[in-house]
Design an enzyme around this catalytic site. Sequence first.
Site, PDB file in Angstrom:
ATOM      1  N   GLY A  17      87.995 -15.316  17.569  1.00  0.00           N
ATOM      2  CA  GLY A  17      88.204 -16.532  18.356  1.00  0.00           C
ATOM      3  C   GLY A  17      88.599 -16.299  19.797  1.00  0.00           C
ATOM      4  N   MET A  97      78.737 -16.920  12.489  1.00  0.00           N
ATOM      5  CA  MET A  97      77.783 -15.932  11.978  1.00  0.00           C
ATOM      6  C   MET A  97      76.725 -16.534  11.050  1.00  0.00           C
ATOM      7  SD  MET A  97      78.668 -13.405  13.679  1.00  0.00           S
ATOM      8  CE  MET A  97      77.785 -12.031  12.969  1.00  0.00           C
ATOM      9  N   ARG A  98      76.367 -17.784  11.257  1.00  0.00           N
ATOM     10  CA  ARG A  98      75.319 -18.415  10.438  1.00  0.00           C
ATOM     11  C   ARG A  98      74.297 -19.063  11.352  1.00  0.00           C
ATOM     12  NH1 ARG A  98      76.836 -18.331   4.771  1.00  0.00           N
ATOM     13  NH2 ARG A  98      78.931 -17.499   4.845  1.00  0.00           N
ATOM     14  N   HIS A 116      75.923 -15.217  23.587  1.00  0.00           N
ATOM     15  CA  HIS A 116      75.346 -14.022  22.956  1.00  0.00           C
ATOM     16  C   HIS A 116      75.671 -12.805  23.829  1.00  0.00           C
ATOM     17  CE1 HIS A 116      72.641 -11.680  20.503  1.00  0.00           C
ATOM     18  NE2 HIS A 116      72.181 -11.141  21.629  1.00  0.00           N
TER      19      HIS A 116
HETATM   20  C1  GRF Z   1      81.202 -12.779  20.901  1.00  0.00           C
HETATM   21  O1  GRF Z   1      81.114 -11.472  21.385  1.00  0.00           O
HETATM   22  C2  GRF Z   1      79.896 -13.509  21.045  1.00  0.00           C
HETATM   23  O2  GRF Z   1      79.066 -12.955  21.999  1.00  0.00           O
HETATM   24  C3  GRF Z   1      79.239 -13.389  19.695  1.00  0.00           C
HETATM   25  O3  GRF Z   1      80.302 -13.341  18.789  1.00  0.00           O
HETATM   26  C4  GRF Z   1      81.453 -12.816  19.404  1.00  0.00           C
HETATM   27  C5  GRF Z   1      82.620 -13.685  19.044  1.00  0.00           C
HETATM   28  O4  GRF Z   1      83.836 -13.140  19.413  1.00  0.00           O
HETATM   29  N1  GRF Z   1      78.329 -14.488  19.491  1.00  0.00           N
HETATM   30  P1  GRF Z   1      85.137 -14.010  19.410  1.00  0.00           P
HETATM   31  O5  GRF Z   1      85.377 -14.465  17.967  1.00  0.00           O
HETATM   32  O6  GRF Z   1      84.955 -15.161  20.340  1.00  0.00           O
HETATM   33  O7  GRF Z   1      86.226 -13.087  19.864  1.00  0.00           O
END
Ligand code: GRF
Length: 216
Positions: A17, A97-98, A116
Amino acid sequence: MTGDQPFRIGVLGSGKGSNFVSIVEACEADRVPAEVALVLSDVAEASILERAREHNIPARYLAAGSFRTKLDDEAERSYIDALRAASVDLIALAGFMRVLKGEFLRAFEGRIVNIHPSLLPSFPGLQAWKQALEYGVKVTGCTVHLVDAGVDSGPILGQSAVPVLNADTAETLHQRIQAAEHELYPRCIAALARGEVTVQGRRVVVGKAGQGQHQA
Ligand code: GRF
């Protein structure tokens, strides 16, 4: 933003997060004219839920169902219902992650963004920083884009470049990219909240009318 109503953001995440924290801190500091209305996670013990509660933001675990990489139909409906009940104007994916599909995309068409960890269209998919390191590029970065039915394929709102250093490991490169993410994501969301973004097919124009065009 519509009238006097604050622009409301729903955040979806599965992990630690840190991007959520960068968004909420930017809202609290008025750098983003918006508020985070709700945080949802498909992982019950994800730190993002704890971070949200620390900021007094409603945060819920919502089960994803039986698939590994997407929401099943029932889960999809519960995510849609929760986000509608929170009256969100924008959904920000922050390490969710989905892959989001059909009904969800239709329910919030043009109102879902993602961050991303590469300069898309290079290195879509998982562990993009590792892909960049293994490929040997000298510059990578991060991208904020609208979400469409593909994987990391929607129109690009903003990008930030990050050098790949000779001594980099996957971990050090990932950290440098994340630092860039924490600056880029709030900036892109601010542009959306201010209504400064126009989508013309694949091209996203960011900027106030009459002030030229720039990326968020
Ligand atoms: C980030 O690095 C983003 O690019 C990817 O997932 C990661 C999430 O990290 N989509 P966090 O949970 O915000 O620390």
